[in-house]
Write a protein that holds these residues in place. Structure first.
Motif, PDB file in Angstrom:
ATOM      1  N   LYS A   1       1.345   3.765  -5.306  1.00 25.15           N
ATOM      2  CA  LYS A   1       2.864   3.758  -5.814  1.00 25.15           C
ATOM      3  C   LYS A   1       3.520   2.752  -5.104  1.00 25.15           C
ATOM      4  O   LYS A   1       3.565   2.476  -3.962  1.00 25.15           O
ATOM      5  CB  LYS A   1       3.218   5.256  -5.319  1.00 25.15           C
ATOM      6  N   LEU A   2       4.519   2.431  -5.872  1.00 26.34           N
ATOM      7  CA  LEU A   2       5.580   1.331  -5.530  1.00 26.34           C
ATOM      8  C   LEU A   2       7.073   2.104  -5.931  1.00 26.34           C
ATOM      9  O   LEU A   2       7.103   2.172  -7.139  1.00 26.34           O
ATOM     10  CB  LEU A   2       5.284   0.210  -6.090  1.00 26.34           C
ATOM     11  N   ALA A   3       7.857   2.226  -5.054  1.00 29.83           N
ATOM     12  CA  ALA A   3       9.204   2.600  -5.495  1.00 29.83           C
ATOM     13  C   ALA A   3      10.359   2.419  -4.456  1.00 29.83           C
ATOM     14  O   ALA A   3       9.867   1.773  -3.189  1.00 29.83           O
ATOM     15  CB  ALA A   3       9.005   4.238  -5.608  1.00 29.83           C
ATOM     16  N   ALA A   4      11.458   2.956  -4.681  1.00 24.98           N
ATOM     17  CA  ALA A   4      12.398   2.266  -3.776  1.00 24.98           C
ATOM     18  C   ALA A   4      13.443   3.596  -3.724  1.00 24.98           C
ATOM     19  O   ALA A   4      13.655   4.049  -4.659  1.00 24.98           O
ATOM     20  CB  ALA A   4      13.356   1.150  -3.949  1.00 24.98           C
ATOM     21  N   VAL A   5      14.264   3.716  -2.492  1.00 25.29           N
ATOM     22  CA  VAL A   5      15.033   4.694  -2.370  1.00 25.29           C
ATOM     23  C   VAL A   5      16.424   4.062  -1.749  1.00 25.29           C
ATOM     24  O   VAL A   5      16.441   3.211  -0.942  1.00 25.29           O
ATOM     25  CB  VAL A   5      14.681   5.784  -1.316  1.00 25.29           C
ATOM     26  N   ASP A   6      17.516   4.779  -1.809  1.00 25.54           N
ATOM     27  CA  ASP A   6      18.792   4.079  -1.390  1.00 25.54           C
ATOM     28  C   ASP A   6      18.955   4.581   0.136  1.00 25.54           C
ATOM     29  O   ASP A   6      18.153   5.502   0.660  1.00 25.54           O
ATOM     30  CB  ASP A   6      19.896   4.353  -2.173  1.00 25.54           C
ATOM     31  N   ASP A   7      20.123   4.476   0.582  1.00 25.16           N
ATOM     32  CA  ASP A   7      20.580   5.066   2.037  1.00 25.16           C
ATOM     33  C   ASP A   7      20.526   6.578   2.121  1.00 25.16           C
ATOM     34  O   ASP A   7      20.017   6.923   3.288  1.00 25.16           O
ATOM     35  CB  ASP A   7      21.638   4.437   2.550  1.00 25.16           C
TER      36      ASP A   7
ATOM     37  N   GLY B   1      18.289   8.496   0.515  1.00 24.16           N
ATOM     38  CA  GLY B   1      16.989   8.957   0.234  1.00 24.16           C
ATOM     39  C   GLY B   1      17.011   9.204  -1.653  1.00 24.16           C
ATOM     40  O   GLY B   1      15.813   9.811  -1.988  1.00 24.16           O
ATOM     41  N   ARG B   2      17.953   8.566  -2.132  1.00 20.77           N
ATOM     42  CA  ARG B   2      17.809   8.880  -3.752  1.00 20.77           C
ATOM     43  C   ARG B   2      16.957   7.874  -4.374  1.00 20.77           C
ATOM     44  O   ARG B   2      17.183   6.872  -3.901  1.00 20.77           O
ATOM     45  CB  ARG B   2      19.136   8.984  -4.401  1.00 20.77           C
ATOM     46  N   PRO B   3      16.058   8.295  -5.370  1.00 19.45           N
ATOM     47  CA  PRO B   3      15.624   7.016  -6.094  1.00 19.45           C
ATOM     48  C   PRO B   3      16.560   5.919  -6.439  1.00 19.45           C
ATOM     49  O   PRO B   3      17.568   6.192  -6.933  1.00 19.45           O
ATOM     50  CB  PRO B   3      14.985   7.935  -7.432  1.00 19.45           C
TER      51      PRO B   3
ATOM     52  N   ALA C   1       0.867  -1.178   0.091  1.00 20.49           N
ATOM     53  CA  ALA C   1       0.080  -0.091   0.007  1.00 20.49           C
ATOM     54  C   ALA C   1       0.840   1.284   0.144  1.00 20.49           C
ATOM     55  O   ALA C   1       1.380   1.566   1.192  1.00 20.49           O
ATOM     56  CB  ALA C   1      -0.970   0.095   1.036  1.00 20.49           C
ATOM     57  N   ASN C   2       0.943   1.773  -1.096  1.00 24.58           N
ATOM     58  CA  ASN C   2       1.830   3.089  -1.291  1.00 24.58           C
ATOM     59  C   ASN C   2       3.083   2.866  -0.752  1.00 24.58           C
ATOM     60  O   ASN C   2       3.751   3.812   0.107  1.00 24.58           O
ATOM     61  CB  ASN C   2       1.325   4.422  -0.573  1.00 24.58           C
ATOM     62  N   ALA C   3       3.540   1.747  -1.084  1.00 27.25           N
ATOM     63  CA  ALA C   3       5.026   1.400  -0.641  1.00 27.25           C
ATOM     64  C   ALA C   3       6.026   2.225  -1.263  1.00 27.25           C
ATOM     65  O   ALA C   3       6.709   1.528  -2.428  1.00 27.25           O
ATOM     66  CB  ALA C   3       5.372  -0.042  -0.531  1.00 27.25           C
ATOM     67  N   SER C   4       6.285   3.289  -1.161  1.00 25.53           N
ATOM     68  CA  SER C   4       7.112   4.353  -1.858  1.00 25.53           C
ATOM     69  C   SER C   4       8.725   4.292  -1.613  1.00 25.53           C
ATOM     70  O   SER C   4       9.312   5.391  -2.103  1.00 25.53           O
ATOM     71  CB  SER C   4       6.499   5.599  -2.255  1.00 25.53           C
ATOM     72  N   ALA C   5       9.081   3.686  -0.502  1.00 23.88           N
ATOM     73  CA  ALA C   5      10.290   4.133   0.199  1.00 23.88           C
ATOM     74  C   ALA C   5      11.195   2.840   0.646  1.00 23.88           C
ATOM     75  O   ALA C   5      11.696   2.702   1.512  1.00 23.88           O
ATOM     76  CB  ALA C   5      10.341   4.982   1.271  1.00 23.88           C
ATOM     77  N   LEU C   6      10.989   1.583  -0.165  1.00 25.03           N
ATOM     78  CA  LEU C   6      11.471   0.291   0.070  1.00 25.03           C
ATOM     79  C   LEU C   6      13.028   0.670   0.130  1.00 25.03           C
ATOM     80  O   LEU C   6      13.501   1.448  -0.727  1.00 25.03           O
ATOM     81  CB  LEU C   6      11.061  -0.756  -0.919  1.00 25.03           C
ATOM     82  N   SER C   7      13.640  -0.080   0.870  1.00 24.64           N
ATOM     83  CA  SER C   7      15.193  -0.212   0.674  1.00 24.64           C
ATOM     84  C   SER C   7      15.757  -0.975  -0.325  1.00 24.64           C
ATOM     85  O   SER C   7      14.858  -1.941  -0.747  1.00 24.64           O
ATOM     86  CB  SER C   7      15.829  -0.709   2.225  1.00 24.64           C
ATOM     87  N   PRO C   8      17.001  -0.770  -0.893  1.00 27.61           N
ATOM     88  CA  PRO C   8      17.550  -1.738  -1.974  1.00 27.61           C
ATOM     89  C   PRO C   8      17.406  -3.217  -1.419  1.00 27.61           C
ATOM     90  O   PRO C   8      16.979  -4.036  -2.156  1.00 27.61           O
ATOM     91  CB  PRO C   8      18.943  -1.339  -2.040  1.00 27.61           C
TER      92      PRO C   8
END
Length: 211
Positions: free
Chosen positions: A66-72, A74-76, A38-45
């Protein structure tokens, strides 16, 4: 924001008679369960990689919003999964079903989610559901010696000409069940086979009943 999205998704799925427990770690989700995001827009690598491998190996992901990941920093970071469709897209041996987060909890707003849930889990695997002209909700309680299905009227009008569907994994070989309502009715109703479920015609009730 993510917590609000999880709570809203849980409420929306409950309106569709789908029970969705919340897990903090992907590894804790049962292997056979559909993964709801559910709007998991900040998954870790690491989380993104684990999710990708699990779905590619045969799991089903139901992506709401939205589904997205960010690095340590906070960058896409590359998204773990490609965009799916409400009817489902194959991904390796798995399935991705994507649909917008419901804007409200009314029947019109939940229509797209209901289609996505059917694509993800199939109608035959539902534990309990109600077909009614008025809004009604069913939830299951497993007691030590029996199973109860609690029925709640969500509208101002009585529930009439409604049907209750119980999955075979819930109903087992039961042919008749006891129906009790706050209106004072206490009677036996018949369960008839209906595909992967059993179905019962529910007596009229105004607020609350138990099967």
């Amino acid at each position: 924001a993510h917590r609000d999205a999880v709570e809203r998704a849980g409420e929306a799925l409950a309106m569709l008679h789908v029970q969705a427990p919340v897990y903090l770690r992907l590894a804790d989700i049962p292997e056979t369960a559909t993964i709801v995001l559910a709007n998991a827009s900040a998954l870790s690598p690491t989380e993104a990689g684990d999710l990708r491998r699990r779905v590619h190996s045969g799991a089903t992901a139901l992506v709401l919003g939205k589904l997205a990941a960010v690095d340590d920093s906070g960058r896409p970071y590359p998204s773990p999964l490609p965009d799916g469709k409400p009817v489902g897209d194959k991904f390796g041996d798995g399935l991705i079903v994507s649909t917008p987060m419901p804007a409200a909890l009314d029947a019109a707003s939940l229509e797209d989610l209901a289609k996505a849930v059917s694509a993800a889990v199939g109608k035959g695997r539902r534990a309990a559901s109600i077909v009614s002209k008025n809004g009604a909700f069913a939830t299951i309680f497993h007691g030590p010696k029996q199973l109860d299905v609690h029925l709640v009227n969500l509208s101002a009008q009585p529930v009439e000409q409604a049907s209750l569907f119980l999955g075979l994994q819930v109903a087992g070989r039961a042919k008749r069940v006891r129906f009790r309502s706050l209106d004072g009715m206490d009677d036996k109703i018949r369960l008839d086979p209906s595909g992967y479920s059993t179905a019962a015609a529910l007596p009229k009730f105004t607020r609350y009943a138990v099967v």
